[in-house]
Design an enzyme around this catalytic site. Structure first.
Site, PDB file in Angstrom:
ATOM      1  N   ARG A   4      70.319  67.130  65.921  1.00  0.00           N
ATOM      2  CA  ARG A   4      69.912  68.029  66.991  1.00  0.00           C
ATOM      3  C   ARG A   4      69.692  67.247  68.285  1.00  0.00           C
ATOM      4  O   ARG A   4      69.359  66.063  68.250  1.00  0.00           O
ATOM      5  CB  ARG A   4      68.643  68.802  66.621  1.00  0.00           C
ATOM      6  CG  ARG A   4      67.467  67.944  66.220  1.00  0.00           C
ATOM      7  CD  ARG A   4      66.200  68.763  65.936  1.00  0.00           C
ATOM      8  NE  ARG A   4      66.415  69.854  65.008  1.00  0.00           N
ATOM      9  CZ  ARG A   4      65.481  70.748  64.687  1.00  0.00           C
ATOM     10  NH1 ARG A   4      64.269  70.659  65.226  1.00  0.00           N
ATOM     11  NH2 ARG A   4      65.737  71.728  63.836  1.00  0.00           N
ATOM     12  N   VAL A  24      71.981  83.336  61.848  1.00  0.00           N
ATOM     13  CA  VAL A  24      71.376  83.570  60.532  1.00  0.00           C
ATOM     14  C   VAL A  24      70.502  84.816  60.556  1.00  0.00           C
ATOM     15  O   VAL A  24      70.596  85.679  59.670  1.00  0.00           O
ATOM     16  CB  VAL A  24      70.567  82.341  60.072  1.00  0.00           C
ATOM     17  CG1 VAL A  24      69.839  82.646  58.761  1.00  0.00           C
ATOM     18  CG2 VAL A  24      71.483  81.135  59.890  1.00  0.00           C
ATOM     19  N   ASP A  66      73.287  71.032  64.305  1.00  0.00           N
ATOM     20  CA  ASP A  66      71.966  71.646  64.384  1.00  0.00           C
ATOM     21  C   ASP A  66      71.713  72.075  65.833  1.00  0.00           C
ATOM     22  O   ASP A  66      72.664  72.273  66.586  1.00  0.00           O
ATOM     23  CB  ASP A  66      70.901  70.664  63.876  1.00  0.00           C
ATOM     24  CG  ASP A  66      69.587  71.347  63.529  1.00  0.00           C
ATOM     25  OD1 ASP A  66      69.545  72.587  63.458  1.00  0.00           O
ATOM     26  OD2 ASP A  66      68.582  70.636  63.336  1.00  0.00           O
ATOM     27  N   ASN A  70      63.267  76.259  59.680  1.00  0.00           N
ATOM     28  CA  ASN A  70      62.799  75.005  59.093  1.00  0.00           C
ATOM     29  C   ASN A  70      61.362  74.733  59.520  1.00  0.00           C
ATOM     30  O   ASN A  70      60.922  75.165  60.584  1.00  0.00           O
ATOM     31  CB  ASN A  70      63.679  73.836  59.551  1.00  0.00           C
ATOM     32  CG  ASN A  70      65.017  73.810  58.845  1.00  0.00           C
ATOM     33  OD1 ASN A  70      65.093  73.941  57.624  1.00  0.00           O
ATOM     34  ND2 ASN A  70      66.089  73.644  59.600  1.00  0.00           N
ATOM     35  N   ALA A  86      64.361  81.926  57.349  1.00  0.00           N
ATOM     36  CA  ALA A  86      65.323  80.827  57.413  1.00  0.00           C
ATOM     37  C   ALA A  86      64.860  79.627  58.223  1.00  0.00           C
ATOM     38  O   ALA A  86      65.468  78.558  58.136  1.00  0.00           O
ATOM     39  CB  ALA A  86      66.640  81.339  58.005  1.00  0.00           C
ATOM     40  N   GLY A 101      63.632  85.979  65.417  1.00  0.00           N
ATOM     41  CA  GLY A 101      64.769  85.115  65.719  1.00  0.00           C
ATOM     42  C   GLY A 101      66.067  85.749  65.273  1.00  0.00           C
ATOM     43  O   GLY A 101      66.272  85.980  64.076  1.00  0.00           O
ATOM     44  N   LEU A 102      66.956  86.015  66.219  1.00  0.00           N
ATOM     45  CA  LEU A 102      68.176  86.768  65.920  1.00  0.00           C
ATOM     46  C   LEU A 102      69.424  85.977  66.281  1.00  0.00           C
ATOM     47  O   LEU A 102      70.386  86.506  66.826  1.00  0.00           O
ATOM     48  CB  LEU A 102      68.147  88.113  66.655  1.00  0.00           C
ATOM     49  CG  LEU A 102      66.936  88.993  66.323  1.00  0.00           C
ATOM     50  CD1 LEU A 102      66.882  90.202  67.228  1.00  0.00           C
ATOM     51  CD2 LEU A 102      66.960  89.404  64.851  1.00  0.00           C
ATOM     52  N   LYS A 146      67.964  63.073  58.628  1.00  0.00           N
ATOM     53  CA  LYS A 146      67.946  63.890  59.838  1.00  0.00           C
ATOM     54  C   LYS A 146      68.132  62.984  61.035  1.00  0.00           C
ATOM     55  O   LYS A 146      67.687  61.836  61.026  1.00  0.00           O
ATOM     56  CB  LYS A 146      66.615  64.641  59.988  1.00  0.00           C
ATOM     57  CG  LYS A 146      66.674  65.780  60.998  1.00  0.00           C
ATOM     58  CD  LYS A 146      67.504  66.938  60.479  1.00  0.00           C
ATOM     59  CE  LYS A 146      67.600  68.067  61.489  1.00  0.00           C
ATOM     60  NZ  LYS A 146      68.329  69.225  60.941  1.00  0.00           N
ATOM     61  N   LYS A 205      70.119  89.749  72.498  1.00  0.00           N
ATOM     62  CA  LYS A 205      70.284  89.666  71.043  1.00  0.00           C
ATOM     63  C   LYS A 205      69.482  90.756  70.343  1.00  0.00           C
ATOM     64  O   LYS A 205      69.955  91.366  69.372  1.00  0.00           O
ATOM     65  CB  LYS A 205      69.862  88.284  70.545  1.00  0.00           C
ATOM     66  CG  LYS A 205      70.782  87.156  70.959  1.00  0.00           C
ATOM     67  CD  LYS A 205      70.295  85.823  70.401  1.00  0.00           C
ATOM     68  CE  LYS A 205      71.238  84.690  70.790  1.00  0.00           C
ATOM     69  NZ  LYS A 205      70.754  83.381  70.280  1.00  0.00           N
TER      70      LYS A 205
END
Length: 353
Positions: free
Chosen positions: A44, A180, A114, A257, A255, A176-177, A80, A204
């Site tokens: 990321r 996922v 990411d 993290n 979903a 969160g749209l 990561k 969104k």
């Protein structure tokens, strides 16, 4: 932060600080555990407030990847990478320089896409290293399989909590749209769930309202809704001492993290409120399953079959938590560590033989 003490406490094998002047790049690659296989973890790019925040993110996310792989029965370890930069300043030269750092590890770390990394960026990185996965042309991207895993995890939580396999009529709040979250809303809509959604991007939110008849609420309102299930699908750290007192949901399954700001404290707070928490690194393992299958030669049928195991794994974790009187987060960690330790013992016996 005491660097070596922190790394030791979290159980990491290796942390690399990558720096280059031309082009200017600061990156951290954290390798947590490679007992089960090479460390897999996406990259990321974020403008962290300081280097300590970047390191904390890399350490926690890489440990989560170890547990995610172990719980998903994927022969991989956890890693990561974070690039400390404003994504608006991202260049091909920077990405290729980062790719050379990844390549220098000779397959010990395998990365992918990411936050603020696009499929095009992954292709640029792949010009310098073969140790990169998740290119959309090969597997169609991780969102469909990740959202399916989260949906199956929601069904497992409902069965554990209410001994029911039906979702129709239930109220679910999705935070969160992105790809996922939107796909998850589709699965839930197909099972006649009453949807409440929020996103910092109103476009969104309006799209999901139009497609699935969802009720749109403000991002600050999503926590306090009187719903059955809360599905966090945005950034991490949203389950904390400020938000948990507002929660009315009986189940948390989403979903995102690192949903728990403090794993020990906030998993206990949820348990005391009687909220069944689906550990994030278990329920969102579909993305890892997807990229692992891409790495070994993508077979969509096999990948989707593997993601269905998330349902049974979560049921097992919920049962462990009940039997041992621990939080579901601790139960998931124990399951993962048992699998890792069993692998270590098997390797030791093989060497001794």
């Amino acid at each position: 932060m005491l660097l070596f003490e922190t790394v030791r406490e979290m159980g990491h094998e290796q942390v690399l600080f990558c720096h280059s002047k031309n082009p200017e790049i600061k990156a951290i690659i954290a390798i947590h555990d490679t007992t089960l296989g090479p460390a897999m973890g996406a990259t990321r790019i974020l403008p962290y407030i300081n280097e300590e925040a970047a390191l904390k993110d890399a350490l926690r996310l890489s440990r989560g990847m170890t547990y995610k792989a172990a719980c998903a029965n994927i022969p991989a370890g956890g890693g990561k990478a974070v690039i400390i930069a404003n994504p608006e300043n991202k260049t091909d030269d920077l990405l290729r320089a980062y790719g050379r750092f990844v390549d220098s590890l000779n397959g010990r770390f395998i990365t992918g896409q990411d936050v603020n990394i696009t499929p095009d960026d992954v292709r640029t990185i792949s010009q310098e290293t073969k140790y990169v996965v998740g290119v959309s042309e090969k597997s169609g991207g991780p969102a469909p399989i990740t959202s399916l895993g989260v949906f199956l995890g929601i069904k497992a939580a409902v069965e554990s909590r209410w001994q029911s396999k039906r979702l129709d009529g239930m109220k679910v709040a999705v935070q969160g749209l992105g790809n996922v979250g939107k796909n998850l809303c589709r699965h839930l809509h197909e099972h006649d769930v009453q949807l409440f959604v929020s996103d910092v991007d109103p476009i969104k939110a309006e799209e999901v309202k139009r497609l699935f008849g969802a009720t749109v609420v403000e991002p600050t309102e999503i926590y306090s809704l009187d719903v059955d299930i809360f599905a966090p699908c945005a950034l991490g750290g949203i389950l904390n001492s400020h938000t948990i007192p507002f929660l009315q949901a009986s189940i948390i399954a989403g979903a995102a993290n690192n949903q728990l700001e403090n794993e020990q404290l906030h998993s206990q707070m949820l348990a005391k409120k009687g909220i069944l928490y689906s550990p994030d690194y278990v329920i969102n393992a579909g993305g890892l399953i997807n990229v692992y299958n891409e790495m070994i030669g993508y077979d969509e049928e096999k990948a989707f079959k593997q993601v269905h195991n998330i349902y049974d794994t979560l049921l097992a974790i919920f049962e462990i938590a009940k039997e041992q009187g621990v939080t579901t987060n601790d139960a998931a960690r124990r399951l993962a560590e048992d699998r890792i330790n069993n692998s270590k013992r098997s390797k030791s016996k093989a060497i001794a033989a």
